[in-house]
Scaffold this motif. Structure first.
Motif, PDB file in Angstrom:
ATOM      1  N   LEU A 220      -0.291   5.922   4.392  1.00 46.46           N
ATOM      2  CA  LEU A 220       0.163   6.478   3.291  1.00 46.46           C
ATOM      3  C   LEU A 220       0.868   7.814   2.998  1.00 46.46           C
ATOM      4  O   LEU A 220       1.954   8.002   2.175  1.00 46.46           O
ATOM      5  CB  LEU A 220      -0.855   6.262   1.957  1.00 46.46           C
ATOM      6  N   PHE A 221       0.254   8.889   3.566  1.00 47.22           N
ATOM      7  CA  PHE A 221       0.702  10.228   3.497  1.00 47.22           C
ATOM      8  C   PHE A 221       1.473  10.638   4.699  1.00 47.22           C
ATOM      9  O   PHE A 221       1.846  11.802   4.931  1.00 47.22           O
ATOM     10  CB  PHE A 221      -0.612  11.118   3.162  1.00 47.22           C
ATOM     11  N   LYS A 222       1.877   9.752   5.515  1.00 41.98           N
ATOM     12  CA  LYS A 222       2.657  10.098   6.551  1.00 41.98           C
ATOM     13  C   LYS A 222       3.896   9.519   6.979  1.00 41.98           C
ATOM     14  O   LYS A 222       4.514   9.793   7.776  1.00 41.98           O
ATOM     15  CB  LYS A 222       1.802   9.629   7.928  1.00 41.98           C
TER      16      LYS A 222
ATOM     17  N   LEU B 277       4.108  11.558  -7.229  1.00 45.77           N
ATOM     18  CA  LEU B 277       4.143  10.171  -6.779  1.00 45.77           C
ATOM     19  C   LEU B 277       3.166   9.806  -5.788  1.00 45.77           C
ATOM     20  O   LEU B 277       2.670   8.487  -5.883  1.00 45.77           O
ATOM     21  CB  LEU B 277       5.653  10.050  -6.095  1.00 45.77           C
ATOM     22  N   ARG B 278       2.667  10.496  -5.050  1.00 47.80           N
ATOM     23  CA  ARG B 278       1.432  10.168  -4.204  1.00 47.80           C
ATOM     24  C   ARG B 278       0.397   9.727  -4.597  1.00 47.80           C
ATOM     25  O   ARG B 278      -0.120   8.908  -4.564  1.00 47.80           O
ATOM     26  CB  ARG B 278       1.376  11.083  -2.930  1.00 47.80           C
ATOM     27  N   SER B 279      -0.077  10.568  -5.740  1.00 51.59           N
ATOM     28  CA  SER B 279      -1.151  10.520  -6.485  1.00 51.59           C
ATOM     29  C   SER B 279      -1.120   9.082  -7.445  1.00 51.59           C
ATOM     30  O   SER B 279      -2.091   8.260  -7.565  1.00 51.59           O
ATOM     31  CB  SER B 279      -1.653  11.629  -7.657  1.00 51.59           C
ATOM     32  N   ALA B 280      -0.042   8.868  -8.037  1.00 59.54           N
ATOM     33  CA  ALA B 280       0.338   7.735  -8.769  1.00 59.54           C
ATOM     34  C   ALA B 280       0.388   6.383  -8.013  1.00 59.54           C
ATOM     35  O   ALA B 280      -0.137   5.289  -8.325  1.00 59.54           O
ATOM     36  CB  ALA B 280       1.754   7.846  -9.284  1.00 59.54           C
ATOM     37  N   THR B 281       0.881   6.436  -6.816  1.00 58.16           N
ATOM     38  CA  THR B 281       0.765   5.418  -5.811  1.00 58.16           C
ATOM     39  C   THR B 281      -0.357   4.838  -5.624  1.00 58.16           C
ATOM     40  O   THR B 281      -0.959   3.756  -5.395  1.00 58.16           O
ATOM     41  CB  THR B 281       1.748   5.699  -4.668  1.00 58.16           C
ATOM     42  N   ALA B 282      -1.204   6.007  -5.266  1.00 54.08           N
ATOM     43  CA  ALA B 282      -2.928   5.798  -4.820  1.00 54.08           C
ATOM     44  C   ALA B 282      -3.592   5.194  -5.928  1.00 54.08           C
ATOM     45  O   ALA B 282      -4.337   4.232  -5.860  1.00 54.08           O
ATOM     46  CB  ALA B 282      -3.538   7.279  -4.357  1.00 54.08           C
ATOM     47  N   ALA B 283      -3.257   5.580  -7.369  1.00 56.44           N
ATOM     48  CA  ALA B 283      -3.709   5.128  -8.536  1.00 56.44           C
ATOM     49  C   ALA B 283      -3.675   3.804  -8.764  1.00 56.44           C
ATOM     50  O   ALA B 283      -4.005   2.856  -9.435  1.00 56.44           O
ATOM     51  CB  ALA B 283      -3.605   5.932  -9.597  1.00 56.44           C
TER      52      ALA B 283
ATOM     53  N   THR C  89       0.678  -1.062  -0.017  1.00 57.40           N
ATOM     54  CA  THR C  89      -0.232  -0.002  -0.114  1.00 57.40           C
ATOM     55  C   THR C  89       0.903   1.364   0.092  1.00 57.40           C
ATOM     56  O   THR C  89       0.542   2.370  -0.783  1.00 57.40           O
ATOM     57  CB  THR C  89      -0.936   0.071   1.109  1.00 57.40           C
ATOM     58  N   LEU C  90       1.967   1.143   0.729  1.00 59.77           N
ATOM     59  CA  LEU C  90       2.805   2.310   1.024  1.00 59.77           C
ATOM     60  C   LEU C  90       3.611   2.608  -0.362  1.00 59.77           C
ATOM     61  O   LEU C  90       3.939   3.741  -0.792  1.00 59.77           O
ATOM     62  CB  LEU C  90       3.672   2.324   2.215  1.00 59.77           C
ATOM     63  N   ALA C  91       4.406   1.552  -0.655  1.00 57.75           N
ATOM     64  CA  ALA C  91       5.438   1.783  -1.720  1.00 57.75           C
ATOM     65  C   ALA C  91       5.440   0.564  -2.831  1.00 57.75           C
ATOM     66  O   ALA C  91       6.378   0.546  -3.934  1.00 57.75           O
ATOM     67  CB  ALA C  91       6.747   1.739  -1.069  1.00 57.75           C
ATOM     68  N   GLY C  92       4.708  -0.416  -3.017  1.00 59.50           N
ATOM     69  CA  GLY C  92       4.797  -1.488  -3.632  1.00 59.50           C
ATOM     70  C   GLY C  92       5.776  -2.326  -3.475  1.00 59.50           C
ATOM     71  O   GLY C  92       6.607  -2.086  -2.683  1.00 59.50           O
ATOM     72  N   GLY C  93       5.771  -3.601  -4.054  1.00 53.54           N
ATOM     73  CA  GLY C  93       6.548  -4.537  -3.813  1.00 53.54           C
ATOM     74  C   GLY C  93       6.437  -5.581  -2.781  1.00 53.54           C
ATOM     75  O   GLY C  93       7.446  -6.434  -2.487  1.00 53.54           O
ATOM     76  N   GLY C  94       5.285  -5.671  -2.025  1.00 50.41           N
ATOM     77  CA  GLY C  94       4.804  -6.330  -1.398  1.00 50.41           C
ATOM     78  C   GLY C  94       5.034  -8.076  -1.783  1.00 50.41           C
ATOM     79  O   GLY C  94       5.415  -9.013  -0.893  1.00 50.41           O
ATOM     80  N   GLY C  95       4.826  -8.251  -3.176  1.00 52.70           N
ATOM     81  CA  GLY C  95       4.842  -9.501  -3.553  1.00 52.70           C
ATOM     82  C   GLY C  95       6.156  -9.958  -3.577  1.00 52.70           C
ATOM     83  O   GLY C  95       6.509 -11.230  -3.935  1.00 52.70           O
ATOM     84  N   LEU C  96       7.120  -9.214  -3.498  1.00 54.38           N
ATOM     85  CA  LEU C  96       8.703  -9.690  -3.484  1.00 54.38           C
ATOM     86  C   LEU C  96       8.811 -10.512  -2.021  1.00 54.38           C
ATOM     87  O   LEU C  96       9.869 -11.073  -1.939  1.00 54.38           O
ATOM     88  CB  LEU C  96       9.389  -8.582  -3.404  1.00 54.38           C
TER      89      LEU C  96
END
Length: 253
Positions: free
Chosen positions: A223-225, A172-178, A21-28
């Motif tokens: 996410l925004f903190k 980046l924040r908007s892109a991460t949310a989308a 949710t925060l940065a991506g890559g959890g599947g790793l």
């Protein structure tokens, strides 16, 4: 599967859901963990989709509920990523299992290198983009990343974020949310194919779904903190450890 392994997988999924949710890559984290636990490659990929769909689904719901993303702005991209993932999942079903045993650690290694050396996406924020770049983003990049998620998966959220910043010019924040909404579409599409094909380990997946839901809920509130660079470092470290253990297991066997 021993109860101790299921408990470990629950907490791995919780951490992965928060990181995803925060940065991506959890599947790793989750895919190597499933393979270390002894699941065959296709079953591990399919079960990874089952547990991750609840995480990305929870994140997507929170993004819509908190008005971080408007559905009208992402509905076409969600649809295109969905169909890309459908094609990818159908492709992985015809790949030889022995080939997957070799390809999975190789792909994990390449993704690990990406996380280590990828440029700072914040430096690309708010750059002017052309209509051509936006068409490439919408009709080529998003479906191709969706196809990758159907075939394999780890890193998909980060790839969606990178494409959204670099080609669509979003911050980046908007892109991460989308990216959460796209990733939910790709996970759902691949999961449908794997369920039809009977490749999912349901008990393991359901246990990890609980961890993913809790982790995604926590991540959506942070996410925004929080500075995502610390999370990326954690993803790299844990993935490297799991990948090393997986490769060691292949060698001794």
């Amino acid at each position: 599967m021993a109860i101790e392994i299921l408990i470990v997988l629950f907490f791995v999924a919780m951490l992965a859901g928060m990181i995803d949710t925060l940065a991506g890559g959890g599947g790793l984290l989750t895919l190597p963990a499933l393979m270390i636990a002894g699941l065959p490659p296709i079953t591990a990929i399919a079960t990874n989709k089952l547990q991750s769909v609840i995480g990305t689904g929870t994140s997507t719901l929170m993004m819509f509920k908190n008005k971080k993303v408007a559905f009208k702005d992402v509905k076409l991209l969600m649809l295109l990523s969905f169909f890309g993932s459908l094609m990818g999942a159908m492709l992985v079903l015809i790949i030889n299992t022995d080939a997957l045993e070799f390809l999975i650690p190789c792909i994990l290694f390449l993704i690990l290198i990406y996380f280590l050396f990828a440029p700072n996406l914040a430096s690309l924020e708010n750059k002017t983009t052309s209509q051509k770049q936006n068409r490439i983003y919408t009709y080529i990049a998003v479906p191709l990343i969706g196809m990758y998620d159907g075939v394999f998966g780890p890193g998909t959220g980060s790839f969606f974020s990178a494409a959204t910043v670099g080609l669509a010019g979003k911050n980046l924040r908007s892109a991460t949310a989308a990216a959460k909404t796209f990733n939910f579409s790709t996970n759902l599409a691949a999961l449908l194919i794997f369920i039809i094909a009977g490749k999912t380990a349901w008990l393991v997946g359901i246990v990890m779904m609980g961890g993913q839901a809790l982790g995604a809920w926590l991540g959506s509130h942070l996410l925004f903190k929080i500075d995502v660079k610390y999370l990326r470092a954690l993803v790299v470290l844990m993935c490297a450890l799991m990948l090393a253990k997986y490769i060691y297991g292949m060698i001794i066997n």
